[in-house]
Design a protein around this motif. Sequence first.
Motif, short mmCIF file in Angstrom:
data_model
loop_
_atom_site.label_atom_id
_atom_site.label_comp_id
_atom_site.label_asym_id
_atom_site.label_seq_id
_atom_site.Cartn_x
_atom_site.Cartn_y
_atom_site.Cartn_z
N UNK A 1 0.83 -1.21 0.00
CA UNK A 1 0.00 0.00 0.00
C UNK A 1 0.86 1.25 0.00
N UNK A 2 1.93 1.25 0.78
CA UNK A 2 2.81 2.42 0.83
C UNK A 2 3.41 2.70 -0.54
N UNK A 3 3.63 1.67 -1.30
CA UNK A 3 4.20 1.85 -2.64
C UNK A 3 3.14 2.36 -3.61
N UNK A 4 1.98 1.70 -3.64
CA UNK A 4 0.98 1.99 -4.67
C UNK A 4 0.24 3.30 -4.39
N UNK A 5 -0.19 3.54 -3.16
CA UNK A 5 -0.92 4.77 -2.86
C UNK A 5 0.01 5.97 -2.99
N UNK A 6 1.23 5.83 -2.48
CA UNK A 6 2.18 6.93 -2.61
C UNK A 6 2.45 7.27 -4.07
N UNK B 1 -11.21 1.37 -6.44
CA UNK B 1 -10.00 1.14 -7.24
C UNK B 1 -8.94 0.32 -6.51
N UNK B 2 -9.33 -0.30 -5.38
CA UNK B 2 -8.37 -1.05 -4.58
C UNK B 2 -8.11 -0.32 -3.27
N UNK B 3 -6.90 -0.46 -2.74
CA UNK B 3 -6.55 0.27 -1.53
C UNK B 3 -6.41 1.75 -1.88
N UNK B 4 -7.23 2.60 -1.24
CA UNK B 4 -7.26 4.02 -1.58
C UNK B 4 -6.72 4.91 -0.45
N UNK B 5 -6.41 4.31 0.69
CA UNK B 5 -5.80 5.08 1.79
C UNK B 5 -5.15 4.11 2.76
N UNK B 6 -4.17 4.61 3.47
CA UNK B 6 -3.57 3.83 4.55
C UNK B 6 -3.07 4.77 5.63
N UNK B 7 -2.87 4.22 6.79
CA UNK B 7 -2.29 4.98 7.91
C UNK B 7 -1.37 4.06 8.68
N UNK B 8 -0.21 4.59 9.06
CA UNK B 8 0.71 3.93 9.98
C UNK B 8 0.75 4.79 11.23
N UNK B 9 0.55 4.18 12.39
CA UNK B 9 0.39 4.96 13.61
C UNK B 9 0.83 4.16 14.83
N UNK B 10 0.95 4.85 15.93
CA UNK B 10 1.36 4.21 17.18
C UNK B 10 0.55 4.80 18.32
#
Length: 471
Positions: A237-242, A279-288
């Motif tokens: 996701x980090x590759x495709x969305x970015x 269209x597939x994965x359209x957002x992501x979040x990395x968090x802590x």
Amino acid sequence: MPTGPPSATPKPEPSPTTTGCGYQCPAAQYLASNYSTVTSRLSRDNAIRRPRGGRPTAPGEPRHADPVERRGVDVVIRTIEPPEVEACSRAASLAFSQPFDKERFEAGLDTVEPDRTLAAWEGATVVATAGASTFRLSVPGGHLGAAGVRGVGVVPTHRRRGLLTGLMRRQLDDVRGRGEPLACLWASESRIYRRFGYGLAVLGLGWEATRATADFVPGIPVHLPVRLADDGEIRTAMTEVHERLWRTRPGMVDRSPAWVDYRLRRRGDLSHALVDGPSGVEAYASYQVSPGWGVGGPEHELSVAEALAVTPEAEGTIWRFLLDTDLVRTVRAGFRPSDEPLAWMLADTQALRRRVTDALWVRLVDIELALSGRRYPADVQMVLEVSDAFCPWNEGRWLVEGGPDGARCTRTTKQPHLSLDTADLAATFLGGVGVGPLVRAGRITERAPGAAAHAHRALAWDPPPWAVTFF
């Protein structure tokens, strides 16, 4: 493999070498000979016309020699070999007055390019460093090759000797020799890089919000499905969305697999969420989430390492998910765009406590290629008179003609519409910093009536630039 510099050889007198644009450039001769030896006598004072001995002398103040300068000591500037990467990184940590982090160093080892990493050696000791990564930077309407400058520093015992200027001179000549029209960096101190032609081109945003006050305006679309993801899924996701964002928004550098891996490894123990759309994965979040408990109950804090979305509904959905996390009192995020969409989703705009930050600095290494390589939102025809003391091949008058479908930049003898320093031109290049504010600040001079307003419209871009990847 050698672990130190080669034996010093007598430094030949540089002979001017003619560049493609006719500039008689001694630096080109140095580059051709691999900059065999640079002595500590090649001072920054010469490059920026200061008196010898470091900082300028105040009126009436007696001049003193730089207390840390040791004359006659040779310092060799050269690219490093792979076994020397750690020594270079340790010197950079020392320059930044922070302990060497072995784990972080190893996490980012695959992103280091030794043939683009310069070190200044005094004997077998690294005393200054300047690295670069090979990127494609998104610019208005396209992408251009750019050197991502990183790891620049001089150890405390060797400051005020011209080593930084020597590194910048060598590096920019190398960037030009590779045909890259741009260089970019994140500055630790903003006052350092303007003298080398860098301009602040991207502003960022950091913010925090209290969960209890973060309700949305009615009607914001937030209904896409969200799911948690493991490292494998988030890497994709980090590759495709970015990449989808990189293709449309200025200020972003492309990410190789090594850079994606580094971002995951350096951030420690993160949770990841994905938003699925048509269209597939359209957002992501990395968090802590950092747990905390007070007398009134849970006071957890959620820190967003990165959240990217490619559609408005995916944007609303991922932020609603993060702001609704149970037990969390405060949500924080950094490296956000200056036009943060979340600010317009919240019913209470004051709930988002914002802080504007400096983000990416840009250097136009080749003005002709840079201004020809971006697009303009409307037809433009303007003559810019550019001063560039550090890269004189950019000096002179440039005619910029073009529009949404393409542009060209050529030398001209016509009367200028604007006069400006290369650093200020670089600041406006990505469309996030307007010509108008720089004219009002006295940084750009209008030479023809209405020229500033015309240039302001021509260089602007929507959306504004966003620098996501810290290097």
